[in-house]
Design an enzyme around this catalytic site. Sequence first.
Site, PDB file in Angstrom:
ATOM      1  N   ASP A 110       0.625  -1.321  -0.091  1.00 57.89           N
ATOM      2  CA  ASP A 110      -0.193  -0.019   0.053  1.00 57.89           C
ATOM      3  C   ASP A 110       0.770   1.321   0.124  1.00 57.89           C
ATOM      4  O   ASP A 110       0.237   2.377   0.162  1.00 57.89           O
ATOM      5  CB  ASP A 110      -1.041  -0.076   1.232  1.00 57.89           C
ATOM      6  CG  ASP A 110      -1.972  -0.843   0.994  1.00 57.89           C
ATOM      7  OD1 ASP A 110      -2.676  -1.088  -0.011  1.00 57.89           O
ATOM      8  OD2 ASP A 110      -2.272  -1.681   1.894  1.00 57.89           O
ATOM      9  N   ASP A 171      -5.680  -5.185  -5.521  1.00 58.03           N
ATOM     10  CA  ASP A 171      -5.642  -3.645  -5.085  1.00 58.03           C
ATOM     11  C   ASP A 171      -4.014  -2.966  -5.486  1.00 58.03           C
ATOM     12  O   ASP A 171      -4.216  -1.916  -5.829  1.00 58.03           O
ATOM     13  CB  ASP A 171      -5.573  -3.410  -3.520  1.00 58.03           C
ATOM     14  CG  ASP A 171      -6.650  -4.423  -2.962  1.00 58.03           C
ATOM     15  OD1 ASP A 171      -7.154  -5.580  -3.522  1.00 58.03           O
ATOM     16  OD2 ASP A 171      -7.256  -4.185  -1.793  1.00 58.03           O
TER      17      ASP A 171
HETATM   18  N1  GLY Z   1      -6.856  -1.988  -0.492  1.00 56.15           N
HETATM   19  C1  GLY Z   1      -7.699  -2.539   0.827  1.00 56.15           C
HETATM   20  C2  GLY Z   1      -9.079  -2.296   0.497  1.00 56.15           C
HETATM   21  O1  GLY Z   1      -9.464  -1.729  -0.550  1.00 56.15           O
HETATM   22  O2  GLY Z   1      -9.872  -2.241   1.423  1.00 56.15           O
END
Ligand code: GLY
Length: 392
Positions: A110, A171
């Site tokens: 992230d 993601d």
């Molecule tokens: N990237 C984590 C979510 O979308 O919850």
Amino acid sequence: MKVALETLDTRYSLPQPGLDPRWLQDALAQVIRQVDVMLPRFTTTFPAASATEGRYPAVEKVDWTEGFWTGMLWLAWEVTGDNKYRAVAEGLLDSFEERLDRRIKVDTHDLGFLYSLSCVNAWKLTGNTRARNLALRAAELLYQRFNATAGVIQAWGDLSDPARQGRMIIDCNLNVPLLFWAADETGNQAWREAATRHLAQAARYLVRDDASTFHTFYMDIHSGKPLRGDTHQGFSDSSCWARGQAWGIYGFALSFTHTGDTTQPELSRRLAHYFLNRLPEDFVCYWDLIFTPDDKAWRDTSAAAIAVCGLAELLKQLPLTDPLRPAYGNAITLIMQNLHQHYFADPQDGLLREGVYNFGRNMGINEPNLWGDYFYFEALVRLSRVWTPYFC
Ligand code: GLY
């Protein structure tokens, strides 16, 4: 391409007037008013990932989400030109620097969400060299998560933890732009190659043949062989988590700008058809695309907002002669009108009500969440002006 292209629901072919500029200006003004409500409480801290009973608690650097607040501040600065937003966003660079110095919550893919929306944008918009250097440091950490044998960036956790090695997630499509940006800035081709290889593996293994997506997929880091797909936040391993599908739509459209690979916008299109064909009457998705109206499941407004940004990006990549352009434009209009009319949170905290963060863990259910707010704001900015995305 073996991934299915579903015929798009005829609901999207009905002529729509589109979003008129005054509607967009009013919707943006509402957003700015909400940001102003939140601003005094979040100058040295951040709103939490999701709200609790409609109000965001204040947190420090504890999550994957803090960049969405600075992202909103930079959007507010771009829209209004008011330096109060810029001053807070620049002040929060201290937090992003300390996170890197002290290695706080950086064992995650992230880093792209965090640093694209706090530092890459600050550098691009104002030439802030401190922000540029922080973003490059974050890119190096993200690169260290790339396993060359498996060809993927490890999603979460310690790189030496066998239970987490070789796990990629959809993601991450929004995190690899940090590597492309860093490669362009420095000429470091290893970063570009890692991002390109990760996307190829995501396209091959996270996308199923029916154009739905696994949330996560495990690769064997010793042989490079594919192991299995599963979910972390979806309803089941075989269902299609709505937000994951939205990350895919947006991420594959964005990556074309870096790779020039025309299969990527085509994949974005196919994922978009799967997503759009499963929307309920008000065009705002349930938190997993397996649900139908009879299930009475919660919506995830954040997935809807991300999908709109993805469709808007896809429209930039498609030729003007593409026959489905009007249908995608209609889809954007229908989703945005419904988000605005039925899900805008005013006068609570945040922008969009009725997000779902993680249903299985009972987190942020039927609450505003920070990325939903950010992408709703980004969607309005995209639709109202010529705008350069922060993820690129
Ligand atoms: N990237 C984590 C979510 O979308 O919850």
